[in-house]
Design an enzyme around this catalytic site. Structure first.
Site, short mmCIF file in Angstrom:
data_model
loop_
_atom_site.label_atom_id
_atom_site.label_comp_id
_atom_site.label_asym_id
_atom_site.label_seq_id
_atom_site.Cartn_x
_atom_site.Cartn_y
_atom_site.Cartn_z
N LYS A 66 0.81 -1.23 0.00
CA LYS A 66 0.00 0.00 0.00
C LYS A 66 0.84 1.28 0.00
O LYS A 66 0.46 2.28 -0.58
CB LYS A 66 -0.92 0.01 1.22
CG LYS A 66 -2.04 -1.01 1.17
CD LYS A 66 -2.93 -0.87 2.39
CE LYS A 66 -4.07 -1.86 2.36
NZ LYS A 66 -5.05 -1.61 3.42
N ASP A 102 -10.60 2.78 2.61
CA ASP A 102 -10.94 2.12 3.88
C ASP A 102 -11.81 3.01 4.77
O ASP A 102 -12.79 2.55 5.36
CB ASP A 102 -9.68 1.72 4.66
CG ASP A 102 -9.07 0.43 4.13
OD1 ASP A 102 -9.80 -0.35 3.48
OD2 ASP A 102 -7.87 0.20 4.37
P1 NAP Z 1 -2.05 -3.54 11.80
O1 NAP Z 1 -1.63 -2.30 11.11
O2 NAP Z 1 -1.12 -4.69 11.87
O3 NAP Z 1 -2.48 -3.14 13.32
C1 NAP Z 1 -2.85 -4.13 14.24
C2 NAP Z 1 -3.43 -3.48 15.49
O4 NAP Z 1 -3.88 -4.53 16.37
C3 NAP Z 1 -2.40 -2.65 16.27
O5 NAP Z 1 -3.06 -1.60 16.94
C4 NAP Z 1 -1.88 -3.70 17.29
O6 NAP Z 1 -1.34 -3.12 18.47
C5 NAP Z 1 -3.17 -4.42 17.63
N1 NAP Z 1 -2.92 -5.78 18.15
C6 NAP Z 1 -2.54 -6.87 17.46
N2 NAP Z 1 -2.42 -7.93 18.30
C7 NAP Z 1 -2.71 -7.46 19.54
C8 NAP Z 1 -2.75 -8.06 20.83
N3 NAP Z 1 -2.46 -9.36 21.01
N4 NAP Z 1 -3.09 -7.29 21.90
C9 NAP Z 1 -3.39 -5.97 21.74
N5 NAP Z 1 -3.37 -5.34 20.54
C10 NAP Z 1 -3.04 -6.09 19.44
O7 NAP Z 1 -3.39 -4.13 11.15
P2 NAP Z 1 -4.59 -3.33 10.46
O8 NAP Z 1 -4.39 -3.33 9.00
O9 NAP Z 1 -4.79 -2.05 11.16
O10 NAP Z 1 -5.82 -4.35 10.74
C11 NAP Z 1 -6.30 -4.56 12.05
C12 NAP Z 1 -7.51 -5.53 12.01
O11 NAP Z 1 -8.55 -4.99 11.21
C13 NAP Z 1 -7.19 -6.89 11.40
O12 NAP Z 1 -7.89 -7.85 12.14
C14 NAP Z 1 -7.75 -6.80 9.99
O13 NAP Z 1 -8.16 -8.06 9.48
C15 NAP Z 1 -8.96 -5.91 10.21
N6 NAP Z 1 -9.32 -5.12 9.02
C16 NAP Z 1 -10.62 -5.19 8.57
C17 NAP Z 1 -10.99 -4.42 7.47
C18 NAP Z 1 -12.40 -4.51 6.96
O14 NAP Z 1 -12.65 -4.15 5.81
N7 NAP Z 1 -13.34 -4.94 7.76
C19 NAP Z 1 -10.06 -3.59 6.83
C20 NAP Z 1 -8.75 -3.53 7.33
C21 NAP Z 1 -8.39 -4.31 8.44
P3 NAP Z 1 0.24 -2.75 18.52
O15 NAP Z 1 0.38 -1.44 17.79
O16 NAP Z 1 0.52 -2.65 19.98
O17 NAP Z 1 0.98 -3.86 17.84
#
Ligand code: NAP
Length: 285
Positions: A66, A102
């Site tokens: 991205k 998004d």
């Molecule tokens: P990302 O950039 O990797 O961010 C992950 C986030 O989750 C960070 O804030 C991270 O905290 C937190 N996290 C992960 N494991 C954790 C744990 N064990 N305990 C506490 N916090 C934790 O991922 P992203 O792209 O933002 O996506 C996040 C989620 O949204 C994913 O599940 C993804 O599948 C979903 N999503 C859905 C859509 C949709 O269209 N519905 C679109 C995009 C993403 P830290 O910063 O402390 O690591």
């Protein structure tokens, strides 16, 4: 000539986008295609810079490309530059253009599923859990929509503070406050809208621990995780009588602008396309 679009990532086999766009192509009887293409990170930058030679009218871009796709764009919408990433690209003549859908997908889903969310305190305060890529897009969208106070809570507190600092100059009249995950129960009562953007609650991950008993009545609770469709957070919020919004709608709505750009028809997020995705998720048979 068949109009070809694609989703570009590495790996790409998991993407549900071909299913969604394939459904709309069929629904509208278009001479078009949408395929998954794995773009090897080694050489990806050159691949994006040579985008016009690949025979595609445009594409969705997913992890891990991205940011470098944005770098390859000749023009990008302001909010995509603010986010530092694009998930949708298209050609205008020889020029590669990009945007991020998004945030708009999140808002469209919220407006469609919980149309009254703005009537509550949400216009004043929202609690966003997480500070990753999705949180960044959602924060920008909420601030653009006029939410005046955003509380951001994240496991890594410095990332929450980093987002607050990043957005403050772009939205000087808004208040953006970073809090620790441990503090969320104490501040949750201020929010009219709660958004989980962390991976917590996803299959294989521990659930998010938020005491929904601390929420004000009628606070809307949304989760962008959609596997499972009803996360433990949504189940608890629903049982406590809160309006809830699941994450599948965001996935469907974020696909709309790209389809319209590439193929010239604006698709609608209907029950039919939702059922296609639910069947793929194994929620419907
Ligand atoms: P990302 O950039 O990797 O961010 C992950 C986030 O989750 C960070 O804030 C991270 O905290 C937190 N996290 C992960 N494991 C954790 C744990 N064990 N305990 C506490 N916090 C934790 O991922 P992203 O792209 O933002 O996506 C996040 C989620 O949204 C994913 O599940 C993804 O599948 C979903 N999503 C859905 C859509 C949709 O269209 N519905 C679109 C995009 C993403 P830290 O910063 O402390 O690591």
């Amino acid at each position: 000539m068949t109009l070809r679009a694609a989703v570009l990532g590495w790996p790409i086999g998991h993407s549900r986008s071909p299913l969604i766009h394939g459904h709309w192509i069929k629904e509208h009887g278009l001479d078009a295609s949408y395929e998954p293409i794995a773009v090897d990170p080694e050489g990806a930058s050159a691949w994006f810079r040579a985008f016009k030679t690949h025979g595609l009218v445009g594409a969705n871009v997913t992890i891990p490309h991205k940011e470098l796709a944005l770098e390859a764009c000749d023009t990008a919408e302001d909010h995509a530059r603010r986010l530092g990433a694009v998930n949708t690209i298209w050609l205008e003549g020889d020029r590669l253009c990009g945007t991020s859908t998004d945030g708009a997908g999140f808002m469209a889903n919220l407006d469609q599923t919980a149309p009254n969310w703005r009537d509550h305190k949400a216009a004043e305060t929202a609690l966003v859990l997480g500070a990753g890529g999705a949180a960044r897009a959602i924060l920008d969208a909420l601030l653009t929509a006029g939410v005046g106070h955003i509380l951001i809570a994240n496991r890594t507190e410095a990332k929450a503070q980093g987002l607050a600092d990043w957005f403050a100059p772009a939205y000087p009249s808004a208040k953006i406050t970073a809090v620790s995950l441990a503090e969320t129960d104490n501040v949750a009562g201020q929010a009219g809208l709660v958004v989980n953007t962390t991976a917590l609650g996803m299959e294989g991950q521990p659930p998010l621990t938020l005491d929904v008993g601390r929420l004000a009545p009628d606070t809307t609770v949304t989760d962008i995780v959609y596997t499972p469709l009803e996360t433990p957070l949504l189940a608890a919020a629903k049982a406590a009588g809160h309006p809830v919004v699941d994450g599948l709608g965001m996935l469907l709505h974020q696909a709309v602008p790209g389809f319209e750009r590439w193929f010239g028809v604006r698709p609608t997020v209907t029950e039919a396309v939702r059922r296609v995705a639910l069947r793929d998720l194994g929620v419907l048979t």
